[in-house]
Write a protein that holds these residues in place. Sequence first.
Motif, short mmCIF file in Angstrom:
data_model
loop_
_atom_site.label_atom_id
_atom_site.label_comp_id
_atom_site.label_asym_id
_atom_site.label_seq_id
_atom_site.Cartn_x
_atom_site.Cartn_y
_atom_site.Cartn_z
N ALA A 1 0.86 -1.18 0.00
CA ALA A 1 0.00 0.00 0.00
C ALA A 1 0.90 1.23 0.00
N SER A 2 0.42 2.29 -0.61
CA SER A 2 1.15 3.55 -0.59
C SER A 2 1.06 4.16 0.80
N ASP B 1 -1.82 6.55 1.51
CA ASP B 1 -3.19 6.09 1.72
C ASP B 1 -3.33 5.11 2.88
N PHE B 2 -2.25 4.77 3.53
CA PHE B 2 -2.26 3.68 4.50
C PHE B 2 -2.70 4.16 5.88
N GLN C 1 0.68 -6.63 6.31
CA GLN C 1 0.59 -5.71 5.18
C GLN C 1 1.96 -5.09 4.97
N VAL D 1 3.85 -1.64 3.37
CA VAL D 1 3.63 -0.26 2.99
C VAL D 1 4.90 0.23 2.31
#
Length: 165
Positions: free
Chosen positions: A100-101, A104-105, A132, A134
């Motif tokens: 994820a960027s 936006d996380f 996850q 990032v």
Amino acid sequence: MPDEHIRHKPPSMLSQPRELVLVCPTFRSSVNLSRIVRLASCVAAQKLIASGNTRIDPKIARDGATEIEIQRCRALEPVLKKLRAQDYQIIGLEQTRDSASLFDFQFPRKTVLLIGHERQGIPDSQLGLVNQCVEIPVWGLPHSYNVVTATTMAVYEYCKQFPEG
């Protein structure tokens, strides 16, 4: 009366303990580990866990080397499994197909930030344990930021999302 600037004001107090744990591989550079120790202390991270015997330079880490809990371990996988069992979410700071960027996380409050090695990143054996990944977008070369720079950006974003701890 002239404006007075205050240097080195006392740290802000958190309303609750910060539930952030930084986990570092065996770094090649004592400078990188020492800077991350200083960062962890500045943000009042719960603790820092480092594998290997990379030396912490007290001149670089400053008060961080004495103000934050630092744990050493031989292997990170058992430590990560134990932290997951304590309901921490393991967030890998790594560029993967599914990362994820950072823009936006949403970090979970109970976060373990798993930092990759300066050259090899996070090994597959540890990537299999993360909830996850990032990543921080890069628009030029090289394809990634220095490990300390990237860690600082991710920790800053975590603290921005949980400013009171």
